[in-house]
Design a protein around this motif. Structure first.
Motif, mmCIF file in Angstrom:
data_model
loop_
_atom_site.group_PDB
_atom_site.id
_atom_site.type_symbol
_atom_site.label_atom_id
_atom_site.label_comp_id
_atom_site.label_asym_id
_atom_site.label_seq_id
_atom_site.Cartn_x
_atom_site.Cartn_y
_atom_site.Cartn_z
ATOM 1 N N PHE A 65 14.682 -5.548 -74.469
ATOM 2 C CA PHE A 65 15.623 -6.691 -74.958
ATOM 3 C C PHE A 65 15.924 -7.625 -73.821
ATOM 4 C CE2 PHE A 65 18.420 -3.024 -73.860
ATOM 5 C CZ PHE A 65 19.401 -3.773 -73.459
ATOM 6 N N ARG A 66 16.251 -8.687 -74.232
ATOM 7 C CA ARG A 66 16.942 -9.832 -73.362
ATOM 8 C C ARG A 66 18.431 -9.716 -73.126
ATOM 9 N NH1 ARG A 66 16.401 -15.959 -74.811
ATOM 10 N NH2 ARG A 66 18.451 -15.418 -75.829
ATOM 11 N N LEU A 67 19.108 -9.874 -71.952
ATOM 12 C CA LEU A 67 20.354 -9.789 -71.818
ATOM 13 C C LEU A 67 20.837 -10.830 -70.908
ATOM 14 C CD1 LEU A 67 23.124 -8.479 -72.640
ATOM 15 C CD2 LEU A 67 22.746 -6.850 -70.449
ATOM 16 N N PHE A 68 21.086 -12.010 -71.459
ATOM 17 C CA PHE A 68 21.387 -13.038 -70.491
ATOM 18 C C PHE A 68 20.182 -13.544 -69.747
ATOM 19 C CE2 PHE A 68 25.513 -11.126 -71.056
ATOM 20 C CZ PHE A 68 26.080 -12.264 -71.853
ATOM 21 N N GLU A 69 20.038 -13.498 -68.442
ATOM 22 C CA GLU A 69 18.924 -13.905 -67.773
ATOM 23 C C GLU A 69 17.947 -12.690 -67.262
ATOM 24 O OE1 GLU A 69 21.913 -15.076 -66.483
ATOM 25 O OE2 GLU A 69 21.874 -16.741 -67.934
ATOM 26 N N LYS A 70 18.397 -11.396 -67.898
ATOM 27 C CA LYS A 70 17.644 -9.956 -67.418
ATOM 28 C C LYS A 70 16.986 -9.615 -68.547
ATOM 29 C CE LYS A 70 19.283 -9.766 -63.181
ATOM 30 N NZ LYS A 70 18.291 -10.179 -61.990
ATOM 31 N N THR A 71 16.043 -8.856 -68.474
ATOM 32 C CA THR A 71 15.269 -7.988 -69.432
ATOM 33 C C THR A 71 15.486 -6.498 -69.214
ATOM 34 O OG1 THR A 71 13.803 -9.928 -69.724
ATOM 35 C CG2 THR A 71 13.079 -7.729 -70.486
ATOM 36 N N ILE A 72 15.649 -5.628 -70.244
ATOM 37 C CA ILE A 72 15.549 -4.321 -69.923
ATOM 38 C C ILE A 72 14.506 -3.832 -71.076
ATOM 39 C CG2 ILE A 72 16.890 -2.385 -70.469
ATOM 40 C CD1 ILE A 72 18.788 -5.436 -69.786
ATOM 41 N N GLY A 73 13.630 -2.994 -70.235
ATOM 42 C CA GLY A 73 12.575 -2.397 -70.938
ATOM 43 C C GLY A 73 12.549 -0.881 -70.947
ATOM 44 N N LEU A 74 11.936 -0.126 -71.663
ATOM 45 C CA LEU A 74 11.686 1.326 -71.620
ATOM 46 C C LEU A 74 10.729 1.929 -72.548
ATOM 47 C CD1 LEU A 74 14.352 3.417 -73.531
ATOM 48 C CD2 LEU A 74 14.439 0.895 -73.689
ATOM 49 N N THR A 75 9.971 3.031 -71.947
ATOM 50 C CA THR A 75 9.074 3.385 -72.931
ATOM 51 C C THR A 75 8.822 5.158 -72.577
ATOM 52 O OG1 THR A 75 6.659 3.419 -73.736
ATOM 53 C CG2 THR A 75 6.974 3.050 -71.138
ATOM 54 N N GLY A 76 8.362 5.625 -73.252
ATOM 55 C CA GLY A 76 8.240 7.262 -72.906
ATOM 56 C C GLY A 76 9.183 7.881 -72.880
ATOM 57 N N LEU A 77 9.264 9.031 -72.024
ATOM 58 C CA LEU A 77 10.446 10.015 -72.072
ATOM 59 C C LEU A 77 11.303 9.586 -70.850
ATOM 60 C CD1 LEU A 77 8.673 13.397 -72.183
ATOM 61 C CD2 LEU A 77 9.634 12.219 -74.136
ATOM 62 N N SER A 78 12.705 9.706 -71.065
ATOM 63 C CA SER A 78 13.417 9.705 -70.116
ATOM 64 C C SER A 78 13.470 10.832 -69.304
ATOM 65 C CB SER A 78 15.150 9.330 -70.556
ATOM 66 O OG SER A 78 15.434 10.560 -71.174
ATOM 67 N N GLU A 79 14.128 10.630 -68.043
ATOM 68 C CA GLU A 79 14.364 11.771 -67.260
ATOM 69 C C GLU A 79 14.949 13.262 -67.892
ATOM 70 O OE1 GLU A 79 16.330 13.332 -62.875
ATOM 71 O OE2 GLU A 79 16.516 11.381 -63.562
ATOM 72 N N LYS A 80 16.116 12.877 -68.658
ATOM 73 C CA LYS A 80 16.904 13.845 -69.399
ATOM 74 C C LYS A 80 15.811 14.446 -70.407
ATOM 75 C CE LYS A 80 21.104 14.448 -71.812
ATOM 76 N NZ LYS A 80 22.250 14.124 -72.479
ATOM 77 N N GLU A 81 15.100 13.556 -71.231
ATOM 78 C CA GLU A 81 14.257 13.834 -72.256
ATOM 79 C C GLU A 81 13.177 14.796 -71.729
ATOM 80 O OE1 GLU A 81 14.918 10.214 -75.532
ATOM 81 O OE2 GLU A 81 13.379 10.099 -74.052
ATOM 82 N N ALA A 82 12.546 14.053 -70.716
ATOM 83 C CA ALA A 82 11.421 15.112 -70.059
ATOM 84 C C ALA A 82 11.736 16.364 -69.439
ATOM 85 C CB ALA A 82 10.935 14.236 -68.787
ATOM 86 N N GLU A 83 13.169 16.639 -69.048
ATOM 87 C CA GLU A 83 13.587 17.833 -68.578
ATOM 88 C C GLU A 83 13.526 18.817 -69.756
ATOM 89 O OE1 GLU A 83 17.096 17.016 -66.145
ATOM 90 O OE2 GLU A 83 15.913 16.569 -64.613
ATOM 91 N N LYS A 84 13.979 18.351 -70.720
ATOM 92 C CA LYS A 84 14.467 19.081 -72.128
ATOM 93 C C LYS A 84 13.050 19.446 -72.551
ATOM 94 C CE LYS A 84 17.014 18.690 -76.380
ATOM 95 N NZ LYS A 84 17.677 17.896 -77.422
ATOM 96 N N ALA A 85 12.050 18.770 -72.504
ATOM 97 C CA ALA A 85 10.886 18.850 -73.119
ATOM 98 C C ALA A 85 10.025 20.071 -72.285
ATOM 99 C CB ALA A 85 10.120 17.597 -73.199
ATOM 100 N N GLY A 86 10.553 20.295 -71.325
ATOM 101 C CA GLY A 86 9.899 21.383 -70.549
ATOM 102 C C GLY A 86 9.143 21.020 -69.377
#
Length: 448
Positions: A327-348
């Motif tokens: 998504f766009r936020l003013f002049e910046k863009t934020i993107g994500l995909t896959g597992l976050s660090e927290k989710e990856a740790e939880k997944a083992g």
């Protein structure tokens, strides 16, 4: 064969169109209790802020279009009250006339979508308080902003929609405050990446309250649970969505771990000849293979197409979701995909991370730093997830990472990708390659 589809937005119309392409003889009917179908919900914030001038561009295809092009009957303002899997019958209510009647199906597809979550806030029913889920919501908000000219806006929730509307309200001249009950903004991002978003919001003069919930809304303010009063004459509740499963559950369709409809990879439910797709279902995560609820337009279109294929005898299967978002936020863009660090740790996974700060293109042509967080598995060296905060070019890198994760790339594979280079677009060694190198270095360092 009579195919009945409940819901006519992204998933429902995709299912209907695919079914028609596969079977020219089938009767296909779509019921939707809303007035608008097949609309671009992701474009709604840009109409509110005035960047998109004509809201009708978000609703280019109505019932007439589907009748003329596909010979599909679409009935808007028709609510399916109940469904019976034994008799293969439906109870329908015409919301325009109040008339109720019965219909039948040979194949039934639930594409009932989701609705906004209404948090237990006193005063949420006041006229200056809104949710934003569909085109009608969009026009109600736009009318209020144009007619009342509010000065102080509060957005409760800091997900994609909330932040996109934040930009729109600022463009209209409102003073904007964000309230997020979680410890950091932008749920989905790890805290270390969300910090960049929060700092940027504050630089744009958006006040942020986090780790606290809204308790009450009055005619002039939002009152937080700690007693803080925030002046407000416009409030948007953007606290997530919940799948519409009531009719399906009542007829015996099984719900999954996430409380959304449980389907197999071909969109089949536990009942014969009953399918589901879109924002009302849970889907397997591509990495963990566990069910997740990710109500995204791209996923809705894919699962709708698969449902339409399978009900007409096809054999298409869904491979899984990575939860990719941008998504766009003013002049910046934020993107994500896959597992976050927290989710990856939880997944083992045995997690290794990196933070890579590199320009999106060469400095002498205006290169701007982007911050890339990479998440990988130390044992297999597989890339698991990526989060990016930056300006131009975030989308390009994100899609490369999505492709890499989808095809089980290891971190060292990223260096060997023959990516496009020219000074206006990249650096000689792209930030994607740097991310792979840094992750590989971290993994090798631990193994020495």
């Amino acid at each position: 064969m009579r195919i009945v589809i409940i819901g006519g937005v992204a998933a429902g119309t995709a299912a209907a169109a695919k079914a028609r392409r596969n079977n020219e003889e089938a009767e296909i009917i779509v019921y939707d209790k809303d007035e608008d179908i097949s609309y671009s919900g992701c474009g709604i914030p840009y109409f509110i802020g005035g960047e998109l001038k004509d809201g009708a561009q978000l609703t280019p295809r109505g019932p007439e279009f589907f009748k003329e092009k596909y010979n599909i009957e679409v009935k808007t303002r028709h609510e399916v009250l109940a469904a019976d899997g034994k008799t293969k019958s439906l109870q329908i209510k015409d919301l325009s006339t109040g008339r109720e009647y019965e219909d039948t199906y040979d194949k039934l597809i639930f594409a009932t979508g989701a609705r906004s979550v209404m948090p237990p806030i006193i005063g949420a029913e006041l006229e200056q308080v809104f949710t934003l889920r569909n085109i009608r919501d969009m026009y109600r908000i736009k009318s209020f902003l144009d007619e009342r000219h509010p000065k102080e806006g509060v957005i409760v929730g800091s997900g994609f929609i909330g932040l996109e509307v934040c930009e729109s309200l600022k463009a209209l001249g409102l003073k904007v405050t964000l309230v997020e009950r979680l410890p950091s903004v932008t749920p989905g991002l790890d805290v270390d990446m969300a910090t960049y978003v929060e700092e940027y919001l504050e630089a744009k003069e958006v006040k942020v309250y986090k780790g606290v919930s809204a308790k009450e809304i009055t005619g002039t303010a939002v009152i937080l649970e700690d007693g803080t009063e925030i002046p407000a004459d416009f409030v948007l509740l953007s606290t997530g969505v919940r799948p519409n499963t009531e009719v399906a559950a009542a007829m015996g369709v099984e719900l999954g771990e996430t409380k959304a409809i449980k389907v197999n990879r071909q969109m089949m439910t536990n009942l014969p000849d009953v399918y589901a797709c879109g924002d009302c279902i849970e889907v397997p995560h591509l990495l963990t293979e566990k069910p997740v609820y990710r109500p995204l337009g791209t996923t809705a279109n894919k699962t709708g197409r698969i449902a339409g294929e399978v009900v007409t005898g096809g054999d298409l299967s869904y491979r899984g979701v990575l939860g990719t978002g941008i998504f766009r936020l003013f002049e910046k863009t934020i993107g994500l995909t896959g597992l976050s660090e927290k989710e990856a740790e939880k997944a083992g996974y045995e997690v290794v991370v990196c933070h890579n700060i590199k320009p999106n293109k060469v400095n002498y042509l205006g290169g701007e730093e982007m911050i890339i967080k990479g998440v990988a598995d130390r044992k297999s060296k597989r890339l698991l997830g990526v989060q990016i905060f930056g300006g131009e070019g975030v989308d390009k890198r994100l899609d490369v990472f999505v492709t890499a994760i989808s095809f089980k790339a290891t971190v060292d594979d990223l260096f060997h990708l023959d990516l496009a280079y020219s000074p206006p677009y990249s650096t000689v060694k792209d930030p994607v390659a740097y991310t792979g190198q840094i992750l590989e270095g971290e993994i090798n360092k631990e193994q020495e």
